[in-house]
Design a protein around this motif. Structure first.
Motif, PDB file in Angstrom:
ATOM      1  N   ASP A  30      30.522  54.531  44.330  1.00 28.13           N
ATOM      2  CA  ASP A  30      30.251  55.639  43.492  1.00 28.13           C
ATOM      3  C   ASP A  30      31.432  55.247  42.113  1.00 28.13           C
ATOM      4  O   ASP A  30      32.001  56.285  42.046  1.00 28.13           O
ATOM      5  N   ILE A  31      31.494  54.076  41.866  1.00 28.97           N
ATOM      6  CA  ILE A  31      32.089  53.738  40.588  1.00 28.97           C
ATOM      7  C   ILE A  31      31.376  53.536  39.268  1.00 28.97           C
ATOM      8  O   ILE A  31      30.399  52.630  39.831  1.00 28.97           O
ATOM      9  N   ASP A  32      31.377  53.980  38.290  1.00 24.74           N
ATOM     10  CA  ASP A  32      30.312  53.669  37.306  1.00 24.74           C
ATOM     11  C   ASP A  32      28.816  53.948  37.623  1.00 24.74           C
ATOM     12  O   ASP A  32      27.967  53.064  37.121  1.00 24.74           O
ATOM     13  N   GLY A  33      28.840  54.804  38.413  1.00 24.63           N
ATOM     14  CA  GLY A  33      27.306  55.091  38.947  1.00 24.63           C
ATOM     15  C   GLY A  33      26.729  54.050  39.697  1.00 24.63           C
ATOM     16  O   GLY A  33      25.563  54.068  40.000  1.00 24.63           O
ATOM     17  N   ARG A  81      31.554  43.718  43.400  1.00 22.76           N
ATOM     18  CA  ARG A  81      31.232  43.500  42.376  1.00 22.76           C
ATOM     19  C   ARG A  81      31.143  41.717  42.151  1.00 22.76           C
ATOM     20  O   ARG A  81      31.572  41.260  42.988  1.00 22.76           O
ATOM     21  N   THR A  85      37.818  44.604  36.151  1.00 27.16           N
ATOM     22  CA  THR A  85      38.636  45.941  36.037  1.00 27.16           C
ATOM     23  C   THR A  85      39.733  46.120  36.853  1.00 27.16           C
ATOM     24  O   THR A  85      39.562  45.160  37.825  1.00 27.16           O
ATOM     25  N   GLU A 101      39.634  46.418  40.951  1.00 27.77           N
ATOM     26  CA  GLU A 101      39.015  45.313  41.636  1.00 27.77           C
ATOM     27  C   GLU A 101      40.256  44.409  42.338  1.00 27.77           C
ATOM     28  O   GLU A 101      41.012  44.154  41.801  1.00 27.77           O
TER      29      GLU A 101
END
Length: 222
Positions: A62-65, A71, A179, A182
Motif C-alpha cells: 500500500d504505497i502510492d495506492g 516494482r 524512489t 526501494e
C-alpha cells in the motif's frame, strides 16, 4: 501410474530449461535488432511482467495506492546501450573488471526488480514481528522475479538474474527515478532473439551441474 498432465509437463519443462546465462557484448560491435523485432520483443517482456505480477504476497504494501510489495523498472535496448559507457560516471567505485557494462551492451532489455521494505529503514530497530513482515515482502518479490524468468524462458529469451551490484546504489537509482524506499532484488538481463550478426560471449552459470534432490526430506511425526 499417474495420468499425463500436459499443463504440468509444460511448466516442468520450462523450469528445467531456465538457465543462468551471462551474455557479454563488445563495445566495438553493439547488439542491434530490426525495428520489427525490437517492438515484438518489447511486447513480450511487458506481457511477461504483467503475468509475473500474479505472484503471491501475504501483506499489501500500500504505497502510492499499489498493493504489491515490488516494482519493476525496464530499460530497453537503446537505454542500455547509452548506459553502458556512462555507468562509471555515476559509479566511480565500480571495478574495471565489472561485467555489467558488457552485459548492458548485449541485452535487449534490463529489468530492475525492487522490493519495498516496510520497517527496516525506520529510525528505531525493527521488532521480530516487523522483520517477519519485511521477510514476506522480500519473498513475494523473489516469487515475482522467478515468474518473470520462467515466462521469458518460455518465449526463448535468455536471462541472467544479477544481484545488481552498482545498479542498486542510491546514486544510480536517483539517476533513473527509482524512489529511495526501494531496494534492488534483481537486475534481470534479457537476451532478445534475432540479433543482427553480432559477436557475443555467453558464459553459463556455475552451479547448474551441481544440482540434485538430496535436499528433499519427507518429515513425519511420532
Amino acid at each position: 501410474m499417474t495420468e499425463p498432465n500436459p499443463a504440468a509437463e509444460a511448466v516442468a519443462a520450462t523450469i528445467r530449461a531456465r538457465r543462468t546465462l551471462k551474455v557479454l557484448g563488445d563495445a566495438e560491435a553493439p547488439v542491434s535488432f530490426s525495428p520489427e523485432a525490437a517492438e515484438r520483443h518489447r511486447a513480450v517482456v511487458l506481457d511477461a511482467l504483467r503475468t509475473a505480477g500474479w505472484a503471491p504476497f501475504h501483506y499489501a504494501r500500500d504505497i502510492d495506492g499499489l498493493a504489491e510489495p515490488w516494482r519493476a523498472h525496464v530499460l530497453w535496448h537503446d537505454a542500455c546501450q547509452r548506459l553502458a559507457p556512462r555507468l562509471g560516471e555515476w559509479l566511480p567505485n565500480m571495478k574495471p573488471t565489472n561485467k555489467v557494462p558488457a552485459m548492458l551492451r548485449a541485452c535487449g532489455a534490463m529489468v530492475l526488480a525492487t522490493w519495498l521494505p516496510q520497517f527496516r529503514d525506520l529510525d528505531r530497530p525493527a521488532t521480530p514481528a516487523q522483520v517477519a513482515v519485511d521477510d514476506e515482502h522480500l519473498a513475494a518479490a523473489s516469487a515475482m522475479v522467478q515468474n518473470l524468468l520462467l515466462l521469458l524462458t518460455a518465449h526463448g529469451m535468455g536471462t541472467y538474474w544479477s544481484s545488481g551490484g552498482p545498479l542498486g546504489s542510491h546514486g544510480f537509482f536517483n539517476e533513473i527515478g527509482v524512489t529511495p524506499a526501494e531496494r534492488l532484488i534483481a537486475a534481470v538481463f534479457v537476451e532478445f532473439p534475432d540479433t543482427l550478426d553480432t559477436p557475443l560471449t555467453r558464459l553459463p552459470g556455475k552451479h547448474r551441474d551441481r544440482r540434485g534432490d538430496a535436499w528433499i526430506r519427507e518429515a513425519s511425526l511420532d
